[in-house]
Design a protein around this motif. Structure first.
Motif, PDB file in Angstrom:
ATOM      1  N   GLY A   9       0.400  -6.050   8.015  1.00  0.00           N
ATOM      2  CA  GLY A   9       1.749  -6.324   7.526  1.00  0.00           C
ATOM      3  C   GLY A   9       1.774  -6.624   6.046  1.00  0.00           C
ATOM      4  N   MET A  10       1.521  -5.593   5.246  1.00  0.00           N
ATOM      5  CA  MET A  10       1.534  -5.810   3.803  1.00  0.00           C
ATOM      6  C   MET A  10       2.757  -5.128   3.199  1.00  0.00           C
ATOM      7  SD  MET A  10      -2.418  -5.951   2.749  1.00  0.00           S
ATOM      8  CE  MET A  10      -2.875  -4.268   2.643  1.00  0.00           C
ATOM      9  N   TYR A  46       8.329   5.313   9.073  1.00  0.00           N
ATOM     10  CA  TYR A  46       7.855   6.706   8.989  1.00  0.00           C
ATOM     11  C   TYR A  46       8.485   7.434   7.804  1.00  0.00           C
ATOM     12  CZ  TYR A  46       7.295   5.301  13.895  1.00  0.00           C
ATOM     13  OH  TYR A  46       7.020   4.608  15.046  1.00  0.00           O
ATOM     14  N   ARG A  64      -1.686  -5.805  -9.822  1.00  0.00           N
ATOM     15  CA  ARG A  64      -0.653  -6.383 -10.679  1.00  0.00           C
ATOM     16  C   ARG A  64      -1.088  -6.519 -12.134  1.00  0.00           C
ATOM     17  NH1 ARG A  64       3.152  -5.083  -7.715  1.00  0.00           N
ATOM     18  NH2 ARG A  64       4.609  -6.498  -8.701  1.00  0.00           N
ATOM     19  N   LEU A 113       1.337  -4.765 -15.048  1.00  0.00           N
ATOM     20  CA  LEU A 113       2.736  -5.162 -15.215  1.00  0.00           C
ATOM     21  C   LEU A 113       3.157  -5.037 -16.684  1.00  0.00           C
ATOM     22  CD1 LEU A 113       2.980  -8.461 -13.077  1.00  0.00           C
ATOM     23  CD2 LEU A 113       3.690  -6.151 -12.437  1.00  0.00           C
ATOM     24  N   GLN A 115      11.371   7.384   6.819  1.00  0.00           N
ATOM     25  CA  GLN A 115      12.738   7.850   7.093  1.00  0.00           C
ATOM     26  C   GLN A 115      13.715   6.718   6.774  1.00  0.00           C
ATOM     27  OE1 GLN A 115      11.693  11.326   7.655  1.00  0.00           O
ATOM     28  NE2 GLN A 115      13.700  11.068   8.584  1.00  0.00           N
ATOM     29  N   LYS A 138      -2.196  -8.933  -0.711  1.00  0.00           N
ATOM     30  CA  LYS A 138      -2.080  -7.693  -1.478  1.00  0.00           C
ATOM     31  C   LYS A 138      -2.053  -7.948  -2.986  1.00  0.00           C
ATOM     32  CE  LYS A 138       0.424  -3.301  -1.167  1.00  0.00           C
ATOM     33  NZ  LYS A 138       1.493  -2.551  -0.499  1.00  0.00           N
ATOM     34  N   CYS A 139      -1.226  -8.867  -3.414  1.00  0.00           N
ATOM     35  CA  CYS A 139      -1.082  -9.093  -4.857  1.00  0.00           C
ATOM     36  C   CYS A 139      -2.061 -10.163  -5.343  1.00  0.00           C
ATOM     37  CB  CYS A 139       0.322  -9.566  -5.206  1.00  0.00           C
ATOM     38  SG  CYS A 139       1.615  -8.618  -4.414  1.00  0.00           S
ATOM     39  N   LEU A 155      11.032  14.394  12.829  1.00  0.00           N
ATOM     40  CA  LEU A 155      10.003  13.727  12.023  1.00  0.00           C
ATOM     41  C   LEU A 155       8.974  14.758  11.582  1.00  0.00           C
ATOM     42  CD1 LEU A 155       8.627  10.430  13.551  1.00  0.00           C
ATOM     43  CD2 LEU A 155       9.826  10.771  11.404  1.00  0.00           C
ATOM     44  N   MET A 164      -1.110  -3.051  -6.385  1.00  0.00           N
ATOM     45  CA  MET A 164      -1.445  -4.361  -5.827  1.00  0.00           C
ATOM     46  C   MET A 164      -2.274  -5.262  -6.716  1.00  0.00           C
ATOM     47  SD  MET A 164      -3.743  -3.244  -2.579  1.00  0.00           S
ATOM     48  CE  MET A 164      -4.299  -4.891  -2.153  1.00  0.00           C
ATOM     49  N   PHE A 207      -5.554  -8.892  10.902  1.00  0.00           N
ATOM     50  CA  PHE A 207      -4.494  -9.381  10.027  1.00  0.00           C
ATOM     51  C   PHE A 207      -3.656 -10.444  10.734  1.00  0.00           C
ATOM     52  CE2 PHE A 207      -0.306  -9.227   8.008  1.00  0.00           C
ATOM     53  CZ  PHE A 207      -0.626  -9.192   6.658  1.00  0.00           C
ATOM     54  N   TYR A 208      -3.584 -10.322  12.051  1.00  0.00           N
ATOM     55  CA  TYR A 208      -2.641 -11.146  12.806  1.00  0.00           C
ATOM     56  C   TYR A 208      -3.342 -12.302  13.510  1.00  0.00           C
ATOM     57  CZ  TYR A 208       0.402  -7.200  11.832  1.00  0.00           C
ATOM     58  OH  TYR A 208       1.125  -6.227  11.177  1.00  0.00           O
ATOM     59  N   THR A 262       5.663 -12.017 -10.329  1.00  0.00           N
ATOM     60  CA  THR A 262       4.621 -11.067 -10.739  1.00  0.00           C
ATOM     61  C   THR A 262       4.091 -10.313  -9.529  1.00  0.00           C
ATOM     62  OG1 THR A 262       2.980 -12.783 -10.434  1.00  0.00           O
ATOM     63  CG2 THR A 262       3.839 -12.484 -12.660  1.00  0.00           C
ATOM     64  N   THR A 263       4.720 -10.525  -8.391  1.00  0.00           N
ATOM     65  CA  THR A 263       4.182  -9.993  -7.142  1.00  0.00           C
ATOM     66  C   THR A 263       5.134  -8.976  -6.529  1.00  0.00           C
ATOM     67  OG1 THR A 263       5.181 -11.916  -6.106  1.00  0.00           O
ATOM     68  CG2 THR A 263       2.824 -12.022  -6.548  1.00  0.00           C
ATOM     69  N   ILE A 264       4.665  -8.334  -5.475  1.00  0.00           N
ATOM     70  CA  ILE A 264       5.469  -7.314  -4.812  1.00  0.00           C
ATOM     71  C   ILE A 264       6.624  -7.953  -4.062  1.00  0.00           C
ATOM     72  CG2 ILE A 264       5.445  -5.599  -2.945  1.00  0.00           C
ATOM     73  CD1 ILE A 264       2.558  -4.924  -3.827  1.00  0.00           C
ATOM     74  N   LEU A 271       6.233  -1.790  -2.196  1.00  0.00           N
ATOM     75  CA  LEU A 271       7.016  -2.070  -3.396  1.00  0.00           C
ATOM     76  C   LEU A 271       8.396  -1.401  -3.319  1.00  0.00           C
ATOM     77  CD1 LEU A 271       6.496  -3.483  -6.214  1.00  0.00           C
ATOM     78  CD2 LEU A 271       6.375  -1.157  -7.108  1.00  0.00           C
ATOM     79  N   MET A 303       3.420   2.264 -10.608  1.00  0.00           N
ATOM     80  CA  MET A 303       4.249   2.622  -9.456  1.00  0.00           C
ATOM     81  C   MET A 303       5.583   3.212  -9.881  1.00  0.00           C
ATOM     82  SD  MET A 303       2.944   1.693  -6.354  1.00  0.00           S
ATOM     83  CE  MET A 303       4.321   1.422  -5.247  1.00  0.00           C
ATOM     84  N   LEU A 332       9.579  -7.343 -15.216  1.00  0.00           N
ATOM     85  CA  LEU A 332       8.148  -7.073 -15.038  1.00  0.00           C
ATOM     86  C   LEU A 332       7.969  -6.121 -13.865  1.00  0.00           C
ATOM     87  CD1 LEU A 332       6.176 -10.437 -15.284  1.00  0.00           C
ATOM     88  CD2 LEU A 332       6.044  -8.466 -16.816  1.00  0.00           C
ATOM     89  N   ARG A 335       5.688   7.571  16.840  1.00  0.00           N
ATOM     90  CA  ARG A 335       4.294   7.811  16.440  1.00  0.00           C
ATOM     91  C   ARG A 335       3.399   6.845  17.190  1.00  0.00           C
ATOM     92  NH1 ARG A 335       5.278   9.974  10.333  1.00  0.00           N
ATOM     93  NH2 ARG A 335       5.667  12.035  11.155  1.00  0.00           N
ATOM     94  N   PRO A 345      11.634  -0.662  -5.834  1.00  0.00           N
ATOM     95  CA  PRO A 345      11.493   0.714  -5.407  1.00  0.00           C
ATOM     96  C   PRO A 345      10.031   1.135  -5.456  1.00  0.00           C
ATOM     97  CG  PRO A 345      12.181   0.655  -7.705  1.00  0.00           C
ATOM     98  CD  PRO A 345      12.129  -0.754  -7.216  1.00  0.00           C
ATOM     99  N   PRO A 346       9.647   2.219  -4.878  1.00  0.00           N
ATOM    100  CA  PRO A 346      10.470   3.270  -4.256  1.00  0.00           C
ATOM    101  C   PRO A 346      10.761   3.037  -2.769  1.00  0.00           C
ATOM    102  CG  PRO A 346       8.187   3.996  -4.381  1.00  0.00           C
ATOM    103  CD  PRO A 346       8.232   2.620  -4.982  1.00  0.00           C
ATOM    104  N   TYR A 347      10.104   2.054  -2.151  1.00  0.00           N
ATOM    105  CA  TYR A 347      10.201   1.986  -0.697  1.00  0.00           C
ATOM    106  C   TYR A 347      11.340   1.087  -0.212  1.00  0.00           C
ATOM    107  CZ  TYR A 347       5.763   4.361  -1.141  1.00  0.00           C
ATOM    108  OH  TYR A 347       4.779   5.268  -1.483  1.00  0.00           O
TER     109      TYR A 347
END
Ligand SMILES: Cc1cc2nc3c(=O)[nH]c(=O)nc-3n(C[C@H](O)[C@H](O)[C@H](O)COP(=O)(O)O)c2cc1C
Ligand code: SF4
Ligand code: FES
Lengths: 462, 843, 198
Positions: A195-196, A211, B59, B62, A213, A357-358, C190, B57, C65-66, A406-408, A199, B78, B73, C21, A201-203
């Motif tokens: 579960g990371m 997926y 960073r 930035l 979508q 992650k960051c 998809l 990731m 992770f969990y 400074t993080t996502i 970013l 990306m 920032l 999926r 944008p773009p996501y």
């Protein structure tokens, strides 16, 4: 000591989402239908999807998950013509202090499902996923049972209520990770990944979500409001509140009040003081103590203090005060509270829950925790308080509100708010632990952080 | 600025952005970090890698990005450029963010730069020295992990040094498709790990060492060998296979220590396979031939050359030039190949020369088919692949194709006797029985077929639907070493019959096969694709003739027919029938052990020259170290032997070769050592160069005036070019009885060839000689996986372990070629169209 | 044990069938494995990899992770005491100490008889009911030390098997969609990912 009902508001505003909380069979299809359930869905199916969306826009239903973004507007962000689309319901409720989605799911699962079906219809989703936090076994059982009933009764799945609209609703469950509550991390998790967060944008999920979508992520409580809005009209909903924050909302009032509980109150008009003191709500600070500070919107929110008690529960007002209503979690701390300890507990939460992650979040939150640990263990040095603030400043530049992260995602920066709040307001408590005066280089920029502290031997970095 | 805009406005395809106050033109979609770099602004970064999807990731990158709502920032790795974007990389906020980031990265990073392999070439170290904090402000203990742990046979991981940039893990999952290393745990405990007992056994594992921005990943063959500042380096081309990846060759004190991939856009994008990357171990091997040997005893060059020349002269005098033959030469340089081809054809007068060992495609196919580049194959839309397993034989081509499929919409139709590394990527994998390949190709192209084939009709239909009766680009090669080359010719002919304008990428394994053939190391062909010179036998024919006592002297140019020819029995009989074997080689092998004379040759990086990859791309090879002992370049050996045979090759340098061939043939027109070394030729030079109008495979003869212009030895006559001889023959596979399995033999990356055999780190990576068949056939035959069974072909009977592998279709059995212990080549009869095997339990 | 039993494999396939999926079923399948064995064994991860079309390493990456997934056996009863802010304010840490004292182990450890494991956990969404804890993810709100003692005694005596299933069991009710009701439009349109069964 068992799973008892939390006290529920009996105030003048209608109960929009908690109306079935006290029913013994509110969670069953029978109880739900008896009390008007699934009529909103039928009504929605007679409207066009655009009309349903328009009602939600008129209602100005702000997302109840934390960010408070208007749901109807968000639905409109799906790029036209791109299918399949998905709807993902965020029931990961893990923000410290927050307790409302679990209640909604356990006590009134069909209301959630009806809301989901309405939203899926409005946005044209082919499939909806209800993501319930892993640790909530009972909630999962309730949703599973309700979904089985809803499918059998033809409310979900192939040809909803005999209409041309078909959508599958799937119960998905998490496995213990606060960060998965963040919408892009939720999507990663739903794809079977760590579960990371991604970013934005773009996501942006509405554009590139599950997926890749178009995907709408909404909170459980946001969905629970939909049947009422469809039945009564968006305008009626918008009449409640003060125009800027409309409708009602569930608040979990915890900590040092005489009557902690989850209360559905009208937004915009109810104040914190109402919640703390009115007999139907908190009924006063515990044992006649004085209020020292309170967290207005979950662990991530900057703290507020006695001077903020008369502010209404209104998103823009609290934003302006330098904090947020966040996830509807109000934690009250009375004068007996050790603020250094409270800060450590919150920082430790973020350190343990960082996805890693960051760099600033992964390294910084743990570092902060270790410094605070050392301070509390009596091994603090006077310069440690400054170090705490400097490290926080490197995670969230300028310790501003709204933050410059400074993080996502905002988690990293969230670890700095309890520190900024506690240090700025209660420097003496830190001074006592570290055995010296507290000198800071960084002065946070956010009205909630304003404290009596003035001592700075070096120029503030403002 | 405003008037440039006015001028360009209508046709403008670039986007104007401001970076640190300077307006620059960026390409749509270009990332800010790259646009800034082109404008001379280097933004520090760790996780970003230009050949991988950004994750944003670390960073570190930035910067302030303002798209109209004030500077915010944002990770420059990306964010794509947008019109009117203002980027600032120097504000206090940016500096603060970057300084903070470095401090965060360093608080848990060990201070062991002086003993770290990366020390001296470490981006983290460089950043720290340039901008980093002084004394650490963290008084707590650093994060601890067990010190370097092996995550594969070749790679070690030091999790304490890791900065969690996701480069290695992204490479493994996204580029190589081997998701065997992953982030595990989370937050501050996040670490890169493999699954317990499942190592990072990727053919591409060495790349992660190269792209790790710190010293967390180290390669076993290089660990503690040198300090980066002791290394000297030069660019060259890998010759391990015919992809021809660009590399830097690094050495210290005249010892090869490391190869690193160079990002060549048309070829390898910076990636290498492990076999290529760690190939220097065999060059450094202590087993190298360092002195000439005469009957196994060390001797002087003059005695050895005299002995060789004496044997050749005697043979020619006694039995005529046809009694001399030469096999090999596809592992060396173009210059080596030309010198030996000229020696054989002009001075010795024999046409019995073959650079291949009967395992590639015929010379007319390799030289005569219209060629595609790797880029063209990747951009083909639909690509037909009728080749051996590309992941095993040409690993970096596999990486390029994988990228094209995953990211660029390429659809692959594969025709193969068994599932390959490409199968899971292919839109359709048409898997047929051995002997049915050409028939399968005809079927998917909608051509008349003669009989029934084992492929399911819906598979054929799906492939046919994708191809629509035509083939844009095809990758072709030998799909099965247990079938003759004619099977491939038949399949290629079917493709040509479908659409006359198909371009081909012909795959051969040895690094310079194509170059050697272009230089004339094949019968009846002169340099530059010209038909001419003495006719002669190919390797198959040479061995056959030798077994009949018709070959008196056999020259082996780095060739080992005993283990590398797909019919051991014939190879053995052939070598036994030869009077004198002369070997020019670097390392001992089974065949040169029989040699009367061994002449020690220079190895890779010990000589300069050029090599030609499968696309016909000529790139340079650099000398970096000196040859061991008195070993010398093959071409020099050829010139010396020429003198002793009373001739003169007229070659005194590698440059001479190019002058000569450029004059002799239109195909090589414009070629020269200078042209290949020109600054614009860094990615190699595709032949023919634009100065000539030769087009491959379309005309039988170049037009006369041009040939005359080209001048040279054959000036005045028309240059007949080699064309592919399409065949209309239709082979029907022999019926297969119910108790037999039909044999498929293919090469795998790790075999028992000399290069790997002499590599300390890789010699044990091969999978060994086992026989693999699908579950169904196990049940059918009543044998169990892991059992040792008796396998019998028309050639021989041997005892071999059987393994379950459902990549092998029903009714077939697969063995890897040239593996230790049990040899697939023992079972093969090169004269047979298909090989049937019977398996019996040994009681 | 540790690969899924035939019955569980059937359930696994039903779960997988609900996602556009396969890989999306990873977490539910890990829960299924944990329900079967009380923890997620390596063999189970390897099998899940086969089922969803990923590598075992990818399953490990997700699994680790969990927090809820245990890759080593834990006690049959997992006692999770919340010590986050709302509970801390109302005696959550004292409650944790009591449980530790009572069982004679620190949090993170398992009793010698393999019955109990204690965890010091983050907010469990019962903040207004502090202090609180969960046993195998079943809630106990506003619990006192005496009530903790009784609860532990009852569990030991086997009297709570009805409301507290063994560790690993999550929802006792599973979603099940009867044939003919499934819309099945989620995967339509998809893009296909090469090399990966959708
Ligand atoms: C660290 C983090 C944790 C979050 N946790 C939750 C959560 O548990 N539940 C939730 O509904 N939203 C959570 N959110 C907010 C979601 O990202 C998202 O905004 C929300 O689900 C959208 O739904 P809404 O628009 O209906 O509020 C979280 C956000 C962050 C940054
Ligand atoms: S801020 Fe923290 S939790 Fe959020 S994505 Fe970055 S590392 Fe993960
Ligand atoms: S290089 Fe951009 S975040 Fe790492």
């Amino acid at each position: 000591m068992t799973d008892t009902a939390a006290p529920i508001a009996k105030g003048p505003a209608p109960k929009i989402v908690s109306s079935r909380f006290d029913l013994v069979d509110g969670h069953t299809l029978q109880g739900y239908v008896r009390t008007g359930g699934y009529t909103a869905l039928r009504k929605a199916l007679t409207m066009s999807p655009e009309e349903v969306t328009a009602e939600v826009k008129t209602a100005n239903l702000l997302g109840r998950g934390g960010a408070g973004f208007p749901a109807g507007v968000k639905w409109g962000f799906c790029p036209p013509g791109v299918f399949p689309r998905y709807l993902v319901i965020n029931g990961d409720e893990s923000e410290p202090g927050t307790y409302k989605d679990r209640l909604l799911v356990e006590r009134d699962p069909h209301q959630l499902i009806e809301g989901v079906l309405i939203a899926a219809y409005a946005i044209g989703a082919a499939q909806a996923f209800i993501y319930i936090r892993g640790e909530m076994a009972h909630a999962q059982e309730r949703v599973a049972a309700a979904l089985n009933e809803a499918y059998a009764a033809g409310f979900a799945g192939h040809r909803v209520c005999g209409s041309d609209f078909s959508v599958d609703v799937v119960l998905h469950w998490g496995a213990g990770a606060y960060i998965v509550g963040e919408e892009t991390a939720l999507i990663e998790s739903l794809e079977g990944n760590r579960g990371m967060p991604r970013l934005k944008p773009p996501y942006f999920p509405a554009v590139k979500g599950l997926y890749m979508q178009p995907t709408i992520v909404n909170n459980v409580e946001t969905m629970a409001n939909l049947p009422w809005i469809v039945l009564n009209g968006g305008a009626k909903f918008a009449e409640l509140g003060n125009g800027k924050s409309t409708g009602t909302r569930l608040f979990a009032l915890s900590g040092h009040v005489n009557k902690p509980g989850v209360y559905e109150v009208e937004l915009g008009v109810t104040t914190f003081r109402d919640l703390f003191e009115k007999p139907e709500y908190g009924n006063g600070i515990r044992d006649g103590h004085k209020l020292k500070a309170f967290i207005p919107g979950g662990a991530s929110a900057p703290w507020l203090y006695e001077e903020h008690q008369d502010l209404p529960l209104c998103k823009p007002t609290i934003d302006q005060a330098g904090s947020m209503l966040g996830s509807g979690a109000i934690v009250v701390m009375d004068e007996t509270t050790d603020m250094v300890k409270a800060a450590l507990r919150l920082v430790r939460f973020f350190a343990r829950e960082s996805c890693g992650k960051c760099t600033p979040c992964r390294e910084g939150t743990t570092w902060l925790e270790r410094i605070l640990d050392r301070i509390l263990a009596g091994n603090g040095r006077p310069e440690d308080v400054r170090l705490l603030m400097d490290v926080s400043d490197n995670i969230s530049i300028g310790l501003a509100w709204p933050p410059r992260q400074t993080t996502i995602c905002p988690l990293g920066q969230s670890a700095t708010t309890p520190i900024a709040s506690a240090v700025m307001r209660f420097p003496d408590e830190f001074a006592k632990y570290v055995g010296g005066s507290v000198e800071l280089k960084v002065k946070p920029r956010g009205s909630a952080f304003v404290g009596p502290l003035t001592v700075t031997s070096e120029p503030a970095n403002v | 600025m405003s008037d440039t805009q006015a001028v360009e406005a209508p046709a403008k395809t670039t986007i104007t952005v401001v970076v640190d106050g300077v307006s620059i033109e960026a390409n749509p979609g270009e990332l800010v970090i790259n646009a800034a770099k082109r404008a001379g602004v280097e933004i520090p970064h760790f996780c970003y890698h230009p050949r991988m999807e950004p994750v944003g990731m670390c960073r570190m990158c930035l910067v302030d990005i303002d798209t109209g709502r004030g500077p915010a920032l944002q990770p420059s790795c990306m964010i794509p450029v947008a019109p009117g974007m203002v980027v600032g990389t120097t504000s206090d906020t940016v500096t603060k963010a970057q300084d903070g980031m470095l401090e965060f990265l360093l608080i848990n990073h060990p201070l062991d730069c002086p003993v770290c392999d990366k020390g001296g070439e470490c981006p983290l170290q460089d950043q720290t020295v340039a901008y980093g904090p002084g004394e650490s402000r963290m008084v707590e203990e650093k994060r601890h992990f067990e010190k370097p742990i092996p995550i594969s046979d070749l790679v070690f991981l030091d999790r304490e040094r890791c900065i969690l940039c996701d480069r290695c893990t992204r490479f493994a999952s996204d580029v190589a498709g081997d998701a065997l290393i992953q982030f595990t745990e989370r937050g501050n405990n996040t670490q890169v790990m493999t699954f317990p007992d499942e190592s990072f056994a990727s053919y591409f594992s060495g790349n992660v060492v190269q792209i790790c921005p710190v010293g967390a990943l180290t390669a076993k063959p290089y660990r503690f060998k040198a300090r980066p500042w002791d290394l000297e380096q030069t660019e060259s081309t890998c010759t391990t296979c015919s992809v021809g990846c660009r590399i830097t060759v690094q050495s210290s004190r005249d010892e090869l220590l490391r190869y690193q991939g160079v990002d060549s856009d048309p070829v390898n994008w910076g990636w290498l396979c492990d076999k290529g990357r760690f190939g220097f171990e065999s060059v450094n091997s202590t087993n190298r031939f360092t002195q000439p040997l005469l009957k196994g005893e060390v001797t002087s060059w003059s005695q050895a050359l005299d002995a060789a020349a004496g044997a050749i002269k005697a043979a020619i005098d006694r039995d005529g030039p046809k009694s001399v033959a030469m096999i090999g030469g596809a592992n060396g340089t173009n210059e080596d190949a030309y010198a030996w081809a000229k020696l054989a054809k002009t001075i010795m007068g024999t046409g019995n020369v073959d650079a291949q060992l009967g395992d590639g495609l015929s010379a007319d196919a390799l030289l005569g088919l219209p060629r595609a580049t790797i880029d063209e194959a990747c951009a083909a839309g639909v690509l037909l692949v009728i080749s051996p397993d590309i992941k095993e034989e040409l690993p970096v081509l596999f990486i390029r194709l994988r990228d094209a499929v995953m990211n660029r919409g390429l659809k692959i139709v594969e025709v193969t006797p068994k599932a390959t590394g490409l199968s899971s990527l292919a839109a359709v994998s048409v898997q047929h029985r051995p002997g049915e390949g050409a028939e399968a190709v005809r079927a998917i192209l909608g051509q008349a077929t003669t009989g029934q084939i084992s492929v399911l009709p819906d598979v054929i239909a799906k492939a046919a639907g994708l191809l629509g009766g035509a083939v844009n680009v095809a990758i072709v090669g030998r799909t099965n070493l247990a079938e003759p080359v004619s099977a491939s010719a038949e399949a290629i002919s079917a493709v040509i019959a479908a659409s006359g304008d198909t371009k081909f990428l012909a795959v051969t394994r040895r690094g310079n096969t194509l170059g050697a053939l272009e230089m004339g190391l094949t019968p009846g062909v002169l340099s530059g694709h010209r038909v001419g010179g003495p006719e002669g036998l190919d390797t198959n024919g040479i061995l056959q003739a030798a077994s009949e006592g018709k070959i008196s002297v056999l020259v082996l140019l780095g060739a080992d027919p005993l283990s590398d020819f797909a019919d051991s029995d014939l190879a053995r009989r052939g070598l036994a029938g030869v009077g004198t074997v002369i070997a020019i080689d670097t390392l001992p092998n089974d065949s040169n052990a029989l040699a009367h004379v061994v002449l020690p040759a220079s190895g890779f990086a010990e000589k300069s020259g050029t090599t030609t990859n499968l696309e016909g791309r000529v790139s340079t090879l650099a000398q970096k170290v000196t040859s061991p002992g008195t070993a010398r370049a093959d071409w020099m050996i050829a010139t010396e032997l020429a003198w002793r045979l009373g001739g003169d090759l007229g070659i005194e340098s590698t440059a001479d070769v190019w002058t000569e061939v450029a004059n002799a043939s239109a195909y090589f027109a414009g070629c020269s050592t200078a042209a290949f070394g020109a600054p614009g030729a860094a990615d190699g030079v595709l032949l023919p160069m634009p100065v000539t109008s030769v087009s491959l495979g379309t005309i039988a003869s170049a037009d006369e005036s041009e040939a005359t212009e080209a001048g040279g030895e054959s000036a005045g006559s028309t240059q007949m070019l080699v064309t592919f001889a399409t065949t209309t023959t239709v082979h029907r596979p022999a019926p297969q009885d119910a108790f037999s399995l039909r044999l498929i033999v293919g090469r795998e990356l790790y075999d028992d060839g000399v290069a790997l055999h002499n590599s300390a780190s890789m010699s044990h990576l091969n999978r060994g000689g086992v026989m693999q068949l699908g579950s169904h056939d196990f049940d059918q035959l009543g044998i169990r996986p892991g059992e040792r069974v008796r396998a019998t072909s028309s050639r021989t009977s041997l005892v071999v372990e059987v393994k379950r592998n459902d990549a092998v279709p029903r009714g077939s059995v697969y063995m890897a070629f040239n593996q230790p212990n049990v040899s697939a080549a023992d079972l093969i009869d090169a004269t047979s169209a298909t090989i049937d095997i019977r398996l019996e339990t040994i009681s | 044990m540790s690969r899924l039993t035939a019955d569980n494999e059937k359930i696994a396939h039903e779960i997988i069938g609900r996602y556009p999926r396969k890989r999306s079923a990873m977490i539910p399948l890990l829960h299924l494995a944990q329900e079967q064995d009380g923890y997620v064994a390596n063999d189970a991860m390897a099998q899940i990899a086969e089922l969803v079309g990923s590598t075992p390493a990818e399953v490990l990456g997700t699994c680790s992770f969990y927090e809820m997934f245990k890759r080593e056996p834990v006690g049959k009863y997992l006692i999770n005491v919340c010590t986050n802010i709302s509970c801390q304010l109302m005696g959550g840490e004292e409650l944790l100490h009591h449980v530790e004292h009572r069982l004679g182990i620190h949090h993170g450890a398992t009793t010698a008889d393999g019955m109990f494991t204690i965890e010091d956990v983050e907010c469990i969404a019962a903040c207004t009911e502090a202090p609180c804890l969960q046993v195998n993810y079943r809630y106990f709100h506003k619990i006192t030390n005496d009530e903790v003692d009784t609860l532990i005694d009852e569990i030991r005596a086997g009297k709570r098997t009805d409301d507290i299933p063994p560790h690993g069991t999550l929802a006792k009710v599973r979603q099940h969609v009867p044939a003919g009701h499934w819309a099945g439009r989620g995967g339509e349109g998809l893009p296909v990912i090469p090399g990966q069964a959708n």
